[in-house]
Every structure is written in structure tokens, then in C-alpha cells.
Design a protein around this motif. Structure first.
Motif, short mmCIF file in Angstrom:
data_model
loop_
_atom_site.label_atom_id
_atom_site.label_comp_id
_atom_site.label_asym_id
_atom_site.label_seq_id
_atom_site.Cartn_x
_atom_site.Cartn_y
_atom_site.Cartn_z
N ALA A 32 20.65 48.09 41.48
CA ALA A 32 21.64 49.14 41.25
C ALA A 32 23.01 48.61 41.66
O ALA A 32 23.23 48.28 42.83
CB ALA A 32 21.29 50.39 42.04
N VAL A 33 23.93 48.53 40.71
CA VAL A 33 25.26 47.98 41.01
C VAL A 33 26.16 49.13 41.46
O VAL A 33 26.40 50.08 40.71
CB VAL A 33 25.84 47.24 39.78
N ILE A 34 26.60 49.06 42.70
CA ILE A 34 27.35 50.17 43.31
C ILE A 34 28.65 49.69 43.94
O ILE A 34 29.15 50.26 44.90
CB ILE A 34 26.47 50.92 44.34
N LYS A 35 29.19 48.61 43.37
CA LYS A 35 30.48 48.07 43.84
C LYS A 35 31.59 49.11 43.66
O LYS A 35 31.37 50.14 43.00
CB LYS A 35 30.80 46.81 43.03
N ALA A 36 32.78 48.76 44.16
CA ALA A 36 33.95 49.65 44.01
C ALA A 36 33.62 51.08 44.44
O ALA A 36 33.84 52.04 43.69
CB ALA A 36 34.49 49.61 42.57
N LEU A 78 25.84 39.86 46.60
CA LEU A 78 27.29 39.78 46.42
C LEU A 78 27.55 39.15 45.05
O LEU A 78 27.30 37.97 44.84
CB LEU A 78 27.94 38.93 47.52
N LEU A 79 28.03 39.95 44.09
CA LEU A 79 28.02 39.55 42.69
C LEU A 79 29.02 38.44 42.36
O LEU A 79 28.94 37.84 41.30
CB LEU A 79 28.26 40.77 41.79
N GLU A 80 29.97 38.19 43.24
CA GLU A 80 30.84 37.03 43.03
C GLU A 80 30.65 35.99 44.13
O GLU A 80 31.44 35.05 44.25
CB GLU A 80 32.31 37.46 42.97
N LEU A 122 22.08 31.77 40.85
CA LEU A 122 22.92 30.77 40.19
C LEU A 122 23.42 31.35 38.87
O LEU A 122 22.62 31.78 38.03
CB LEU A 122 22.08 29.50 39.95
N LYS A 123 24.73 31.36 38.71
CA LYS A 123 25.31 32.06 37.55
C LYS A 123 25.61 31.11 36.41
O LYS A 123 26.30 30.11 36.58
CB LYS A 123 26.59 32.79 37.96
N VAL A 124 25.13 31.50 35.23
CA VAL A 124 25.34 30.70 34.03
C VAL A 124 26.40 31.38 33.17
O VAL A 124 26.33 32.59 32.92
CB VAL A 124 24.04 30.62 33.19
N THR A 158 23.15 35.69 34.31
CA THR A 158 24.33 35.56 33.46
C THR A 158 24.88 36.95 33.24
O THR A 158 24.27 37.93 33.66
CB THR A 158 23.99 34.86 32.12
N HIS A 159 26.05 37.04 32.64
CA HIS A 159 26.65 38.36 32.39
C HIS A 159 27.00 38.47 30.92
O HIS A 159 27.51 37.53 30.32
CB HIS A 159 27.90 38.52 33.26
N LEU A 160 26.72 39.66 30.36
CA LEU A 160 26.94 39.89 28.93
C LEU A 160 28.34 40.43 28.70
O LEU A 160 28.74 41.43 29.31
CB LEU A 160 25.89 40.89 28.40
C1 LIG Z 1 29.59 45.24 37.56
C2 LIG Z 1 28.47 44.34 37.19
C3 LIG Z 1 27.30 44.83 36.58
C4 LIG Z 1 27.15 46.27 36.15
O1 LIG Z 1 27.83 46.46 34.93
P1 LIG Z 1 27.79 47.86 34.16
O2 LIG Z 1 28.45 47.58 32.87
O3 LIG Z 1 28.54 48.83 35.00
O4 LIG Z 1 26.36 48.24 34.02
C5 LIG Z 1 26.27 43.95 36.37
N1 LIG Z 1 26.38 42.65 36.71
C6 LIG Z 1 27.49 42.15 37.27
C7 LIG Z 1 27.57 40.70 37.60
C8 LIG Z 1 28.58 42.96 37.52
O5 LIG Z 1 29.68 42.44 38.07
#
Ligand SMILES: *Cc1c(COP(=O)(O)O)cnc(C)c1O
Length: 357
Positions: A32-36, A78-80, A122-124, A158-160
């Protein structure tokens, strides 16, 4: 009477949305992403509501420490990753997990030894060209991480960048590049944000990472959360503090950018950009007065907005005003203000009290 502007959070809606995302990706674990500050809903409130998640994702060590101090002991990512080596002490002491997106972060890990070791993701960079190693660099980065005493489990993520449009072919290209980067590695993998979790089953993999959808808004560029089975958790509300009978030709607000086309009632509601209502909201942006839609007119001020009350001629001082929430999706308001629900949620300012319902 105190200023009536407030945010109400429906914690049952938060729990419902987590169940909904889990149903959509039943074979994956959920971070669950709950940043900010929990997308403006409150970090600890969001963490309590998402107690069934398998992990939490946050943007920085400060957010991770707030969760640990709040008593949450599940994995926190920590996503970054770290922004400087000095953070590795608190990261290790609190058992936080790190995204590793660049060689410098591996260099930092190489200078420390931690027992127990830190799990890393590890982020691609599969095509968004923001953070991450190029697919061709992954095998070497993976080997390097595996050789470090400070590193425990290594996962791949990875991130879309295009998942807000289910028809965009670049998501499939990103997933193919991710599969290629992961080929031959025995690792858990994660690609899906909310858009991936709800729109791309092939992106589900081992872990999904929803943020926005958990708060009840649609991650797609059209439609709204309700159409996806989500419930909006945030209601941004205030009241009318004046109702004026204006004459045809009267100009409303700063710059007089809107002029009454006839004699008519205009309401003033106690909310503005000082509270996080978007200043770029255009004439005609819908606002609920006593549950019915009326159009915003004139410029948004710091503390007030003006409303065309011709459809609500009996509206009075003190009547309920909803800026977004049930019956008026933040996604729809965002489209009238050239922004996205993410920004509206995060933009609620510190002076607005938040209550739970
Ligand atoms: C913020 C974030 C998410 C969540 O993205 P949503 O579009 O809000 O679902 C997922 N992964 C990473 C790496 C993020 O920074």
C-alpha cells in the motif's frame, strides 16, 4: 462559529478500496503506497486502514520513521531509496527496505555492514526514463548487490509511465523490457501502480503497489473510481458564508472575469487555494450545494470561491458545500482545473482540519 472548511475521511472506504484492489490482483501481494501523508488522507490513518496490506511504500525515511513510531511493524519500502549515505543508519535501525536505482546508492551500501542485512528493490528503467538502471545494467547491479554484506534479499521493480491509459501500447513494451531484464534471476518482481493493478493483469507479478486507487479515485485519465468499484474516501467540505442578489452585468471576484448574465443569486463559500482548492478551477467547475451541482464562477481566491446559485435559489448562509467527495468525484473536479486527483488530494493545506467519519 469556527471556519467551517474541513476534510472528512471515510476509513471504511479506505478498507473497502484495499479489498477491491486485492480482488483485482488476487495472486499478488500488496504494497500500500501511502507517501505524501497518505495522499493527503493522513499517513497513520491510512496505515491503520490498510493494516491488511503486506507492506507499505513511502517516499522518504521521515515517513518510514513516523510509521515505525506509530507502531507499524510490517515491511516499509522507501520508494526512492536513500538520498544520502547518512540515512543508512536510521534505515537499518528501523528495518526499512530500500529501492536502489543508481550506482551511487550501491556505493553507499558497500561502505557499511549491517546485521541483519537490508532488503532492497533494484529498480529497472523500462522506458519512463526517470529513476532506475537500464535493463542491460541489471545483471551486473544485481550481482554487485548480492555480494554486499549489508544487503539481504534483492527484489526487482519498475514503474509504469503510461498505465493511466489502458490502450497505450507502451505499457506492454515496458512489461516486456522488465521481463527481459529479470530473465534468469530468481527474484520477486513488481511493476503495477494503481493503473497496472486495475487495468493490466499481466503487470500484477509478485507485488502490486497501488496508491491512488486505495483512496478511491481512478488512476485512468477518464472515468471515476466508482466505475471501478472504488469508494472515494475524502470529502472536502465547507459552507456558504454569504448569498448575494447580484444584478445583470455585475462582475464577480478578482479581475471581474465572470459577469452575471442576468439578475441572480451568487453564493460565497469558505474555501480557496489557501486550503488546497485549485486556483486553476475554471468557470463551470461543479461544486455541490446541499447535494446539488452548481457552477463555480469567477476566480478562486485564497479563502473563498463564488458560486452561481440560479439552480439553488433558496440556498442560504450556512448551507453545506462539498468541493469533492461522494457525488462529486475529485477526478471530475481535477479535469476542470487541468490537474489530477493525486494533486488535489496532496494539496490540502495544513490549516484544514481532518476528521474521520
Ligand atoms: C507513488 C508510487 C506508486 C503508486 O502509484 P499510484 O499511481 O498512486 O498507484 C507505485 N510505485 C511507486 C514507485 C511510486 O512512487
Amino acid at each position: 462559529m469556527t471556519r467551517p472548511t474541513r476534510v472528512l475521511i471515510d476509513t471504511e472506504a479506505l478498507r473497502h478500496n484495499l479489498r477491491r484492489v486485492r480482488e483485482a490482483a488476487p495472486d499478488s501481494r500488496t504494497m500500500a503506497v501511502i507517501k505524501a501523508d497518505g495522499y493527503g488522507h493522513g499517513l497513520l490513518r491510512a496505515a491503520r486502514a490498510f493494516a491488511d496490506a503486506d507492506a507499505f511504500g513511502v517516499a522518504c525515511v521521515e515517513e518510514g520513521l513516523l510509521l515505525r513510531r506509530g507502531g507499524f511493524d510490517k515491511p516499509i519500502v522507501l520508494l526512492e531509496g536513500t538520498f544520502e549515505a547518512g540515512e543508512l543508519g536510521p534505515v537499518a535501525a528501523n528495518g526499512l527496505e530500500l529501492v536502489v536505482h543508481c550506482a551511487e546508492q550501491i556505493d553507499q551500501l558497500a561502505t557499511v555492514a549491517h546485521a541483519p542485512p537490508l532488503d532492497v528493490w533494484l529498480k529497472v528503467d523500462t522506458g519512463m526514463h526517470r529513476l532506475g538502471f537500464a535493463p542491460g545494467e541489471i545483471a551486473a547491479a544485481y550481482e554487485r548487490l548480492r555480494g554486499l554484506a549489508a544487503v539481504g534479499e534483492v527484489r526487482l521493480m519498475t514503474h509504469l509511465g503510461y498505465a493511466d491509459d489502458p490502450r497505450d501500447g507502451r505499457t506492454a513494451e515496458q512489461l516486456a523490457a522488465f521481463a527481459e531484464a529479470a530473465a534468469g534471476l530468481e527474484v520477486e518482481r513488481s511493476a503495477a501502480n494503481s493503473g497496472g493493478a486495475l487495468g493490466w493483469p499481466e503487470a500484477h507479478l509478485d507485488w502490486v503497489r497501488p496508491g491512488l486507487a486505495l483512496f478511491g479515485a481512478s488512476p485512468f485519465s477518464d472515468g471515476d473510481g466508482a466505475a471501478l468499484g472504488l469508494k472515494p474516501a475524502m470529502t472536502f467540505a465547507t459552507r456558504l458564508i454569504a448569498v448575494k442578489r447580484l444584478r445583470r452585468g455585475d462582475a464577480v471576484g478578482y479581475g471581474g472575469t465572470w459577469v452575471c448574465p442576468e439578475d441572480m443569486p451568487v453564493g460565497v463559500a469558505a474555501v480557496g487555494y489557501g486550503d488546497g482548492y485549485p486556483r486553476h478551477a475554471r468557470n463551470g467547475t461543479p461544486v455541490l450545494v446541499n447535494g446539488e451541482r452548481v457552477p463555480l464562477v469567477g476566480r478562486v481566491s485564497m479563502d473563498m470561491i463564488c458560486l452561481d446559485l440560479r439552480a439553488q435559489p433558496h440556498a442560504n448562509l450556512g448551507d453545506d458545500v462539498v468541493l469533492w467527495g461522494g457525488g462529486l468525484p475529485a477526478e471530475e473536479v481535477a479535469r476542470h482545473a487541468d490537474t489530477i486527483a493525486y494533486e488535489l488530494f496532496c494539496g490540502i493545506t495544513a490549516r484544514v482540519p481532518i476528521d474521520e467519519v
